[in-house]
Design a protein around this motif. Structure first.
Motif, PDB file in Angstrom:
ATOM      1  N   ARG A 127      16.992  51.536  35.275  1.00  9.06           N
ATOM      2  CA  ARG A 127      17.737  50.279  35.268  1.00  9.06           C
ATOM      3  C   ARG A 127      18.898  50.369  34.288  1.00  9.06           C
ATOM      4  N   ARG A 128      20.073  50.000  34.762  1.00  6.26           N
ATOM      5  CA  ARG A 128      21.269  49.976  33.925  1.00  6.26           C
ATOM      6  C   ARG A 128      21.643  48.514  33.696  1.00  6.26           C
ATOM      7  N   ARG A 129      21.689  48.112  32.418  1.00  5.35           N
ATOM      8  CA  ARG A 129      21.784  46.687  32.086  1.00  5.35           C
ATOM      9  C   ARG A 129      23.248  46.221  32.022  1.00  5.35           C
ATOM     10  N   GLY A 143      20.808  40.256  37.772  1.00 10.79           N
ATOM     11  CA  GLY A 143      19.779  40.449  36.749  1.00 10.79           C
ATOM     12  C   GLY A 143      18.609  39.505  36.937  1.00 10.79           C
ATOM     13  N   ARG A 144      18.900  38.277  37.364  1.00 10.85           N
ATOM     14  CA  ARG A 144      17.802  37.318  37.585  1.00 10.85           C
ATOM     15  C   ARG A 144      16.946  37.720  38.783  1.00 10.85           C
ATOM     16  N   ILE A 145      17.532  38.427  39.741  1.00  7.97           N
ATOM     17  CA  ILE A 145      16.759  38.946  40.869  1.00  7.97           C
ATOM     18  C   ILE A 145      15.935  40.158  40.444  1.00  7.97           C
ATOM     19  N   ILE A 146      16.562  41.031  39.668  1.00  9.94           N
ATOM     20  CA  ILE A 146      15.936  42.301  39.292  1.00  9.94           C
ATOM     21  C   ILE A 146      14.824  42.108  38.269  1.00  9.94           C
ATOM     22  N   ASP A 147      15.016  41.208  37.304  1.00  9.21           N
ATOM     23  CA  ASP A 147      14.083  41.068  36.175  1.00  9.21           C
ATOM     24  C   ASP A 147      12.615  41.004  36.594  1.00  9.21           C
ATOM     25  N   PRO A 148      12.227  40.035  37.440  1.00  7.86           N
ATOM     26  CA  PRO A 148      10.792  39.927  37.739  1.00  7.86           C
ATOM     27  C   PRO A 148      10.254  41.125  38.510  1.00  7.86           C
ATOM     28  N   VAL A 149      11.094  41.735  39.361  1.00  2.00           N
ATOM     29  CA  VAL A 149      10.646  42.891  40.134  1.00  2.00           C
ATOM     30  C   VAL A 149      10.459  44.093  39.210  1.00  2.00           C
ATOM     31  N   TRP A 150      11.411  44.296  38.310  1.00  3.37           N
ATOM     32  CA  TRP A 150      11.305  45.399  37.346  1.00  3.37           C
ATOM     33  C   TRP A 150      10.056  45.229  36.477  1.00  3.37           C
TER      34      TRP A 150
END
Length: 432
Positions: free
Chosen positions: A289-291, A350-357
């Motif tokens: 993941r690249r922030r 980021g809000r989409i990725i956060d919970p999946v990550w």
């Protein structure tokens, strides 16, 4: 006239291009591969020979972008699979109770899926696909990206553009471009899973009762498999091994490796099936993941999309669905105008990725073979999830909550709802 260039014509690039339709007069999608008009394999998608899935949430997004898309896939032989009606899940060693969870996927080989998406995108107004084109790098002028240099037919040329999107997957180069310009680069997070897939297509000797059997790794055995119905009566056998415990390509050893995780009926079905392809492998070293959402500055005229921003462990089957959700998010951002687009899109993504990550990290770090820091909260959540999976062997509420969560139909907090929590604490309510 406004022009956008998308770098990469795999699923991420195609979905990024679809989000741009109606906001840019011209959209050029660049890829180094020839782009077949049919459902052929491409060098740039080596993972295409392995099991893929579009979860129900991703299917909903695709139908919003391309009306009637599910029906089109079904006409091509795709299969709708209900969880856990047509699918059998064994997660962390626990078979989930058979109950309609409302979650589902569409199963079809990656070339057929990607070919259908590519054809739909190519039909959009203003879209042009530009195959066999190598990317040199974006053009930066006065702090803004104004185009991209490419090599086509051995000749370098510049494509002037108002927006350039790096959708080149894990090999996306936006981070190195930023560094070469002397700009801040995003922090990276990674989970080293050291995973290899080994897959082949087969034709079963007789009908198999389920459309999907999926068995995940467990501590002490970081291996698993998917046995999945595909179009034209084909079935995909995909084996996975993490932490260096990799599946072989030798015929006899391939079947022996399967016996480590597969129930007897799957072993028998695969052993009796007609092999249709060679056993192919694909290596996946790490989730990455690249922030970009944490950068304070980013050059206007450039975006990063899909796996170039976050590459998930594919064992969870969520990557293409996340890309579809990112496409929806990009479209919403464009509806609010082009000002400060990168910051707004990266935060939305980021809000989409956060919970999946976070959910995937929990799954990976539940295996002691996978290196990584395990905070007290991670350990506590993994103990809770392990108990939830045990309870879900007989409790339909627990099974429904867990399957809908990993299917991205509800947030990870849903497995902590009072009704689910109570069942996990007391051991669940057995089905009658």
């Amino acid at each position: 006239m406004t022009h956008a260039v998308v770098l990469g014509a795999s699923m991420g690039g195609l979905l990024a291009a679809r989000a741009l339709v109606g906001f840019y007069d011209r959209i050029t999608v660049v890829d180094r591969d020839p782009l077949p008009e049919d459902a052929g394999h491409r060098r740039g998608v080596p993972q295409a020979r392995h099991f893929h899935t579009i979860l129900l949430r991703g299917e909903q997004a695709l139908n919003g972008m391309f009306p009637g898309f599910t029906e089109e896939l079904l006409a091509k032989g795709a299969l709708p699979v209900g969880f856990n009606v047509d699918a059998r899940f064994v997660l962390a060693g626990h078979p989930m109770v058979r109950v309609d969870t409302g979650a589902a996927d569409v199963q079809v080989t990656r070339p057929v899926l990607e070919g259908a998406v590519r054809a739909r995108v190519a039909d959009q107004p203003g879209v042009r696909l530009l195959p066999e084109c190598d990317v040199v790098g974006p053009v930066l002028s006065n702090g803004r990206v104004t185009g991209v240099r490419v090599v086509r037919g051995g000749v370098e040329e510049e494509l002037a553009a108002d927006l350039v999107i790096d959708a080149m997957g894990r090999s996306g180069r936006a981070r190195s471009w930023l560094a070469s310009w002397g700009l801040p680069t995003p922090a990276e997070e990674r989970i080293d899973v050291n995973m290899v897939y080994a897959s082949r297509l087969v034709r079963p000797a007789e009908p198999f009762p389920d459309k999907l059997v999926l068995v995940g790794p467990v501590p002490g055995r970081p291996t698993g498999f998917a046995f999945a119905a595909q179009e034209d009566g084909l079935w995909m056998v995909t084996q996975v091994g993490m932490a260096g415990d990799h599946p072989p390509t030798d015929e006899a050893e391939f079947l022996a490796f399967l016996k480590r995780s597969a129930p007897p009926d799957v072993q028998d079905a695969v052993a009796a099936a007609e092999p249709l392809t060679a056993i192919r492998t694909h290596r996946f070293p790490a989730s990455l993941r690249r922030r970009y959402e944490r950068l304070r500055g980013f050059p206007p005229g450039l975006l990063v999309f899909g796996d170039a921003m976050c590459s998930f462990n594919p064992i969870y089957g969520q990557g293409m669905t996340v890309a579809a959700l990112e496409s929806e998010a990009l479209r919403r951002c464009l509806e609010d105008g082009g000002a400060d687009l990168a910051r707004r899109f990266f935060r939305a993504a980021g809000r989409i990725i956060d919970p999946v990550w976070q959910l995937n990290a929990l799954g990976d770090l539940a295996l002691p073979e996978i290196p990584g820091h395990r905070s007290p909260s991670t350990k506590a959540l993994n103990r809770y999830v392990a108990r939830l999976q045990r309870v879900a062997t007989h409790d339909p509420v627990a099974a429904r909550a867990f399957i809908r969560t990993i299917g991205l139909l509800q947030p990870p907090t849903s497995i902590l709802r009072p009704d689910v929590l109570a069942r996990v604490v007391v051991g669940g309510v057995r089905c009658g």
